[in-house]
Design a protein around this motif. Structure first.
Motif, mmCIF file in Angstrom:
data_model
loop_
_atom_site.group_PDB
_atom_site.id
_atom_site.type_symbol
_atom_site.label_atom_id
_atom_site.label_comp_id
_atom_site.label_asym_id
_atom_site.label_seq_id
_atom_site.Cartn_x
_atom_site.Cartn_y
_atom_site.Cartn_z
ATOM 1 N N ALA A 175 -39.197 121.104 -20.093
ATOM 2 C CA ALA A 175 -39.134 120.004 -21.059
ATOM 3 C C ALA A 175 -38.305 118.866 -20.473
ATOM 4 N N ASP A 176 -38.973 117.800 -20.099
ATOM 5 C CA ASP A 176 -38.345 116.683 -19.395
ATOM 6 C C ASP A 176 -37.701 115.716 -20.385
ATOM 7 N N GLU A 177 -36.416 115.439 -20.181
ATOM 8 C CA GLU A 177 -35.717 114.521 -21.085
ATOM 9 C C GLU A 177 -35.948 113.056 -20.735
ATOM 10 N N TYR A 178 -36.505 112.795 -19.543
ATOM 11 C CA TYR A 178 -36.754 111.404 -19.159
ATOM 12 C C TYR A 178 -37.732 110.761 -20.143
ATOM 13 N N ASP A 179 -37.447 109.539 -20.536
ATOM 14 C CA ASP A 179 -38.311 108.803 -21.464
ATOM 15 C C ASP A 179 -38.451 109.522 -22.806
ATOM 16 N N SER A 185 -39.381 112.403 -23.400
ATOM 17 C CA SER A 185 -40.655 113.126 -23.449
ATOM 18 C C SER A 185 -40.536 114.464 -24.163
ATOM 19 N N PHE A 186 -39.391 115.142 -24.014
ATOM 20 C CA PHE A 186 -39.269 116.488 -24.584
ATOM 21 C C PHE A 186 -39.281 116.495 -26.105
ATOM 22 N N ILE A 215 -29.806 117.127 -29.212
ATOM 23 C CA ILE A 215 -29.647 117.722 -30.545
ATOM 24 C C ILE A 215 -30.953 117.602 -31.325
ATOM 25 N N GLU A 216 -31.605 116.452 -31.192
ATOM 26 C CA GLU A 216 -32.902 116.267 -31.848
ATOM 27 C C GLU A 216 -33.928 117.257 -31.299
ATOM 28 N N PHE A 217 -33.856 117.528 -29.998
ATOM 29 C CA PHE A 217 -34.754 118.512 -29.381
ATOM 30 C C PHE A 217 -34.586 119.887 -30.025
#
Length: 213
Positions: free
Chosen positions: A164-168, A170-171, A203-205
């Motif tokens: 799960a990529d946090e860039y942009d 995306s996750f 945290i939202e993830f």
């Protein structure tokens, strides 16, 4: 895992990226007619070509499929990229890589691994354990597994192990049944602005975990 794109054209702008190439392999295995652009020839793009996926290395509108059902691009591609602009202006179904990963994993049991460090290693370890045990999974890795020589494999079991990529951000489009966070150091501040904003995204993830997760 099924796709409605069997026998249809799927085109990737930035196909040589580690995440994009995994999706290209997914659609290819599912029977789609996959092709794409990348700026530079690499061992990874050569592997894609060897598997039957067409790749070209110049912005060339004569090489793009005019009947593409789906056009996938990575945020690393400049907004003024000639091919991206063409598909957008002509009204094609143009989506980001993260949107496609969301579409693929909507109906599966998802183990999603996020974090600023270590997520590729842990994603690969979890996918390896499920594969080697005989349980099976679909794996979307953020690197090439040394054991298997690939960043993607498929299985009939409806389970996805996803880096799960946090860039942009995306996750945040994923729906984990199990969410793993390896670390949260200040990173991608060009996207988040501050470390605090990045932490809020993680945290939202965690809030994306399904009620049954």
């Amino acid at each position: 895992m099924n796709t409605p794109f069997r026998g249809k054209q799927v085109y990737f702008i930035g196909i040589g990226g580690i995440g994009m190439s995994a999706l290209a392999r997914y659609f290819h295995i599912q029977g789609a007619l996959v092709s794409g652009y990348d700026k530079t020839s690499t061992p990874l793009t050569k592997e894609l070509e060897a598997s039957g996926i067409g790749v070209h290395y110049t912005e060339d509108l004569t090489r793009v499929p005019k009947n593409a059902e789906l056009v996938v691009y990575t945020p690393a591609i400049p907004k003024e990229h000639q091919e991206l602009v063409y598909f957008q202006q002509e009204g094609y179904n143009v989506v980001k890589r993260s949107d496609v990963l969301q579409m693929i994993s909507n109906s599966s049991f998802n183990i999603c691994i996020a974090g600023t460090h270590g997520k590729t290693t842990i994603t690969t370890m979890i996918a390896h354990l499920l594969r080697d045990s005989g349980y099976g999974c679909n794996a979307f890795l953020g690197g090439i597994s040394v054991n298997y020589g690939t960043n993607f494999w498929s299985h009939e079991r409806n389970v996805c192990v996803i880096e799960a990529d946090e860039y942009d951000r995306s996750f945040l489009k994923l729906s984990p049944d199990i969410a793993v966070i390896t670390a949260m150091d200040a990173d991608h501040l060009d996207i988040y602005g501050t470390a605090e904003e990045m932490e809020k995204a993680f945290i939202e993830f965690t809030g994306k975990v399904k009620p049954s997760g």
